[in-house]
Design an enzyme around this catalytic site. Structure first.
Site, PDB file in Angstrom:
ATOM      1  N   THR A 158      84.005  62.426  48.994  1.00 52.24           N
ATOM      2  CA  THR A 158      83.350  61.335  48.259  1.00 52.24           C
ATOM      3  C   THR A 158      84.191  60.067  48.218  1.00 52.24           C
ATOM      4  O   THR A 158      83.749  59.054  47.680  1.00 52.24           O
ATOM      5  CB  THR A 158      83.062  61.773  46.805  1.00 52.24           C
ATOM      6  N   GLY A 159      85.410  60.089  48.751  1.00 53.17           N
ATOM      7  CA  GLY A 159      86.307  58.935  48.647  1.00 53.17           C
ATOM      8  C   GLY A 159      86.099  57.924  49.766  1.00 53.17           C
ATOM      9  O   GLY A 159      85.209  58.079  50.617  1.00 53.17           O
ATOM     10  N   ALA A 160      86.960  56.893  49.760  1.00 52.92           N
ATOM     11  CA  ALA A 160      86.871  55.836  50.773  1.00 52.92           C
ATOM     12  C   ALA A 160      87.123  56.417  52.166  1.00 52.92           C
ATOM     13  O   ALA A 160      86.398  56.118  53.123  1.00 52.92           O
ATOM     14  CB  ALA A 160      87.880  54.727  50.464  1.00 52.92           C
ATOM     15  N   VAL A 161      88.150  57.262  52.288  1.00 49.43           N
ATOM     16  CA  VAL A 161      88.447  57.870  53.587  1.00 49.43           C
ATOM     17  C   VAL A 161      87.384  58.912  53.921  1.00 49.43           C
ATOM     18  O   VAL A 161      86.912  58.999  55.065  1.00 49.43           O
ATOM     19  CB  VAL A 161      89.869  58.490  53.602  1.00 49.43           C
ATOM     20  N   ARG A 213      83.970  66.646  39.257  1.00 47.28           N
ATOM     21  CA  ARG A 213      83.122  65.497  38.865  1.00 47.28           C
ATOM     22  C   ARG A 213      81.988  65.261  39.859  1.00 47.28           C
ATOM     23  O   ARG A 213      80.919  64.781  39.499  1.00 47.28           O
ATOM     24  CB  ARG A 213      83.962  64.203  38.817  1.00 47.28           C
ATOM     25  N   CYS A 226      99.097  54.635  56.852  1.00 45.80           N
ATOM     26  CA  CYS A 226      98.234  53.691  57.575  1.00 45.80           C
ATOM     27  C   CYS A 226      99.011  52.515  58.176  1.00 45.80           C
ATOM     28  O   CYS A 226      98.742  52.112  59.308  1.00 45.80           O
ATOM     29  CB  CYS A 226      97.125  53.190  56.665  1.00 45.80           C
ATOM     30  N   SER A 251      91.598  48.233  50.147  1.00 47.55           N
ATOM     31  CA  SER A 251      91.037  49.540  50.501  1.00 47.55           C
ATOM     32  C   SER A 251      92.112  50.601  50.704  1.00 47.55           C
ATOM     33  O   SER A 251      91.812  51.790  50.676  1.00 47.55           O
ATOM     34  CB  SER A 251      90.185  49.425  51.765  1.00 47.55           C
ATOM     35  N   HIS A 311      94.397  46.210  57.254  1.00 47.61           N
ATOM     36  CA  HIS A 311      95.769  45.715  57.077  1.00 47.61           C
ATOM     37  C   HIS A 311      96.160  44.846  58.270  1.00 47.61           C
ATOM     38  O   HIS A 311      95.728  45.078  59.407  1.00 47.61           O
ATOM     39  CB  HIS A 311      96.760  46.883  57.041  1.00 47.61           C
ATOM     40  N   GLN A 367      92.513  50.109  58.301  1.00 43.92           N
ATOM     41  CA  GLN A 367      93.375  51.230  57.910  1.00 43.92           C
ATOM     42  C   GLN A 367      92.586  52.403  57.358  1.00 43.92           C
ATOM     43  O   GLN A 367      93.105  53.499  57.287  1.00 43.92           O
ATOM     44  CB  GLN A 367      94.491  50.762  56.979  1.00 43.92           C
TER      45      GLN A 367
HETATM   46  N1  NAP Z   1      92.444  54.375  51.748  1.00 43.71           N
HETATM   47  C1  NAP Z   1      93.234  54.403  52.798  1.00 43.71           C
HETATM   48  O1  NAP Z   1      93.318  53.457  53.569  1.00 43.71           O
HETATM   49  C2  NAP Z   1      94.078  55.585  53.117  1.00 43.71           C
HETATM   50  C3  NAP Z   1      94.795  55.549  54.297  1.00 43.71           C
HETATM   51  C4  NAP Z   1      95.579  56.642  54.652  1.00 43.71           C
HETATM   52  C5  NAP Z   1      95.628  57.713  53.811  1.00 43.71           C
HETATM   53  N2  NAP Z   1      94.928  57.719  52.660  1.00 43.71           N
HETATM   54  C6  NAP Z   1      95.032  58.922  51.810  1.00 43.71           C
HETATM   55  O2  NAP Z   1      93.775  59.588  51.734  1.00 43.71           O
HETATM   56  C7  NAP Z   1      93.615  60.161  50.451  1.00 43.71           C
HETATM   57  C8  NAP Z   1      92.323  59.666  49.823  1.00 43.71           C
HETATM   58  O3  NAP Z   1      92.330  58.261  49.784  1.00 43.71           O
HETATM   59  P1  NAP Z   1      91.031  57.408  49.462  1.00 43.71           P
HETATM   60  O4  NAP Z   1      91.452  56.012  49.711  1.00 43.71           O
HETATM   61  O5  NAP Z   1      89.840  57.956  50.146  1.00 43.71           O
HETATM   62  O6  NAP Z   1      90.882  57.633  47.865  1.00 43.71           O
HETATM   63  P2  NAP Z   1      89.590  57.618  46.952  1.00 43.71           P
HETATM   64  O7  NAP Z   1      88.560  56.675  47.455  1.00 43.71           O
HETATM   65  O8  NAP Z   1      90.114  57.430  45.569  1.00 43.71           O
HETATM   66  O9  NAP Z   1      88.998  59.105  47.085  1.00 43.71           O
HETATM   67  C9  NAP Z   1      89.688  60.228  46.590  1.00 43.71           C
HETATM   68  C10 NAP Z   1      88.965  61.500  46.963  1.00 43.71           C
HETATM   69  O10 NAP Z   1      89.736  62.620  46.509  1.00 43.71           O
HETATM   70  C11 NAP Z   1      88.910  63.418  45.652  1.00 43.71           C
HETATM   71  N3  NAP Z   1      89.700  63.995  44.578  1.00 43.71           N
HETATM   72  C12 NAP Z   1      90.436  63.361  43.641  1.00 43.71           C
HETATM   73  N4  NAP Z   1      90.954  64.240  42.761  1.00 43.71           N
HETATM   74  C13 NAP Z   1      90.527  65.458  43.140  1.00 43.71           C
HETATM   75  C14 NAP Z   1      90.700  66.772  42.619  1.00 43.71           C
HETATM   76  N5  NAP Z   1      91.419  67.007  41.532  1.00 43.71           N
HETATM   77  N6  NAP Z   1      90.108  67.800  43.277  1.00 43.71           N
HETATM   78  C15 NAP Z   1      89.351  67.575  44.368  1.00 43.71           C
HETATM   79  N7  NAP Z   1      89.143  66.353  44.903  1.00 43.71           N
HETATM   80  C16 NAP Z   1      89.723  65.309  44.297  1.00 43.71           C
HETATM   81  C17 NAP Z   1      87.896  62.462  45.100  1.00 43.71           C
HETATM   82  O11 NAP Z   1      86.779  63.199  44.602  1.00 43.71           O
HETATM   83  P3  NAP Z   1      85.893  62.611  43.384  1.00 43.71           P
HETATM   84  O12 NAP Z   1      85.009  61.581  43.983  1.00 43.71           O
HETATM   85  O13 NAP Z   1      85.161  63.832  42.938  1.00 43.71           O
HETATM   86  O14 NAP Z   1      86.840  62.075  42.361  1.00 43.71           O
HETATM   87  C18 NAP Z   1      87.589  61.634  46.332  1.00 43.71           C
HETATM   88  O15 NAP Z   1      86.731  62.341  47.218  1.00 43.71           O
HETATM   89  C19 NAP Z   1      94.898  59.833  49.698  1.00 43.71           C
HETATM   90  O16 NAP Z   1      95.801  60.894  49.871  1.00 43.71           O
HETATM   91  C20 NAP Z   1      95.402  58.609  50.386  1.00 43.71           C
HETATM   92  O17 NAP Z   1      96.800  58.451  50.259  1.00 43.71           O
HETATM   93  C21 NAP Z   1      94.139  56.679  52.287  1.00 43.71           C
END
Ligand code: NAP
Length: 344
Positions: free
Chosen positions: A15-18, A43, A132, A162, A245, A319
């Site tokens: 459900t997150g951004a990635v 959630r 990233c 992001s 980025h 990124q």
């Molecule tokens: N954004 C980037 O550019 C980027 C780049 C490289 C790596 N990353 C890494 O990728 C990961 C996610 O990043 P994001 O940017 O996608 O973050 P995000 O948009 O905040 O999404 C977080 C995701 O993790 C889930 N999550 C959070 N707490 C959880 C729990 N206790 N149990 C199960 N699922 C849980 C969330 O589910 P809910 O919706 O249910 O809360 C959501 O699907 C991080 O480790 C980040 O460091 C991100």
């Protein structure tokens, strides 16, 4: 993917951004999926997400989520990776992890498929996706290692909201609205005003004065390039850009620097890189133009007038795609094509 086999895939953090990009990239690249499992926190359990035109119900991520899963793509944060990746491996899955949990662990390969795909074959159940900013930097720097040994890299980043996930983007949009309406600004994700401002990267500052993002770029580069000697010094900054980025990079060669023509050719020939270097029009890589693009754009290619062994360039990359979801799916593609024996 030229593979007639199909695989059971789970996405932890769907459900997150990635996670959202994982769904798009897997469908777009026709990853051979038999069954797809979408996992997130309690959630989100019960929510519906679309994949390839079909609805899927999100399930809660637990230790029991990985029965019969072949490939588990993790993007649910480092603590979830630490908590659940072992359970996935025990259930027989190979984990491709987007968090920083396993990146510097010598047991786990850290891979940019265009750079060190062979490292995928050394995995023991977990393959780490680099930070990233590291991935985007190496997409621009690695092609130049073919032209001469690189001694030192000086990099400054211009990082988008992001990078802090969906909530980070929401904060920038919300603060911009509030600022224009002359209201007080809501700060939930970032420590400082983000709209109409920039600030040093919001990761913790370590004892030596570098923040953790900068230390990741320095350490991960050495691991990915298998080069303990290469020097990297980084300054990481958040800028009020929604997505993608950018990085200004100074690259110093050990010997004579290659010609700009050779550098342009090496970049243009490298998969995943496009040269955008229009001096006449003063048009170079920009986050808005590289957003939603699989390739990284490189430009501002010029000789460093202060150092006869160095060149400067500027790279922009999405990124959430090349810095996260795309890179992880590319790892999974190499994994199934080259390193996953057929069952039975
Ligand atoms: N954004 C980037 O550019 C980027 C780049 C490289 C790596 N990353 C890494 O990728 C990961 C996610 O990043 P994001 O940017 O996608 O973050 P995000 O948009 O905040 O999404 C977080 C995701 O993790 C889930 N999550 C959070 N707490 C959880 C729990 N206790 N149990 C199960 N699922 C849980 C969330 O589910 P809910 O919706 O249910 O809360 C959501 O699907 C991080 O480790 C980040 O460091 C991100």
């Amino acid at each position: 993917v030229s593979n007639s086999r199909h695989f059971n895939v789970a996405i932890a953090g769907a459900t997150g951004a990635v996670g959202a990009e994982f769904l798009k990239v897997l469908a777009d690249r026709k990853f051979p999926i038999a069954n797809l499992k979408l996992l997130a926190s309690a959630r989100s359990a019960g929510k519906t997400l679309m994949f390839d035109g079909k609805p899927y119900t999100v399930e809660e991520l637990t230790e029991h989520s990985f029965q019969d899963v072949d490939i588990a793509l993790f993007s649910a944060g480092g603590s979830q990776s630490k908590k659940y990746a072992d359970a996935a491996v025990r259930a027989g899955a190979v984990v491709v992890d987007n968090s920083s949990a396993f990146r510097m662990d010598p047991r786990h390969p850290l891979v940019v498929p265009e750079v060190n795909p062979e490292d995928i074959g050394t995995h023991q159940g977990i393959i780490a996706n680099p930070n990233c900013s590291t991935i985007i930097m190496l997409m621009a720097v690695y092609p130049l290692t073919k032209l001469g040994r690189i001694k030192r890299i000086v990099v400054s980043t211009y990082q988008a909201a992001s990078g802090a996930g969906a909530a980070g983007m929401d904060e920038l949009v919300e603060q911009t609205r509030e600022y224009l309406a002359e209201k007080s600004l809501t700060k939930k994700v970032f420590p400082h005003q983000y709209a109409f401002n920039l600030f040093s990267h919001n990761s913790p500052v370590t004892e030596n004065g570098y923040n953790e993002e900068e230390m990741k770029m320095m350490k991960e580069t050495r691991k990915i390039l298998h080069d303990d000697q290469i020097g990297v010094t980084a300054t990481c900054v958040r800028v009020p850009v929604l997505r993608a980025h950018s990085e200004a990079i100074n690259i110093e060669f050990e010997g004579a620097r290659p010609s700009l023509e050779a550098i342009r050719d090496a970049l243009a020939a490298f998969p995943g890189v496009q040269v955008r270097d229009d001096r006449a029009a003063n048009h170079f890589p920009m986050p808005i133009e590289v957003s939603d693009n699989y390739d990284c754009f490189v430009g501002r290619i010029r000789n460093d007038l202060s150092n006869e062994r160095a060149v400067d360039l500027f790279v922009a990359g999405d990124q959430v795609l090349k810095g996260a979801a795309l890179n992880a799916v590319q790892i999974a593609e190499v994994l199934i094509e080259k390193f996953m024996p057929a069952k039975k």
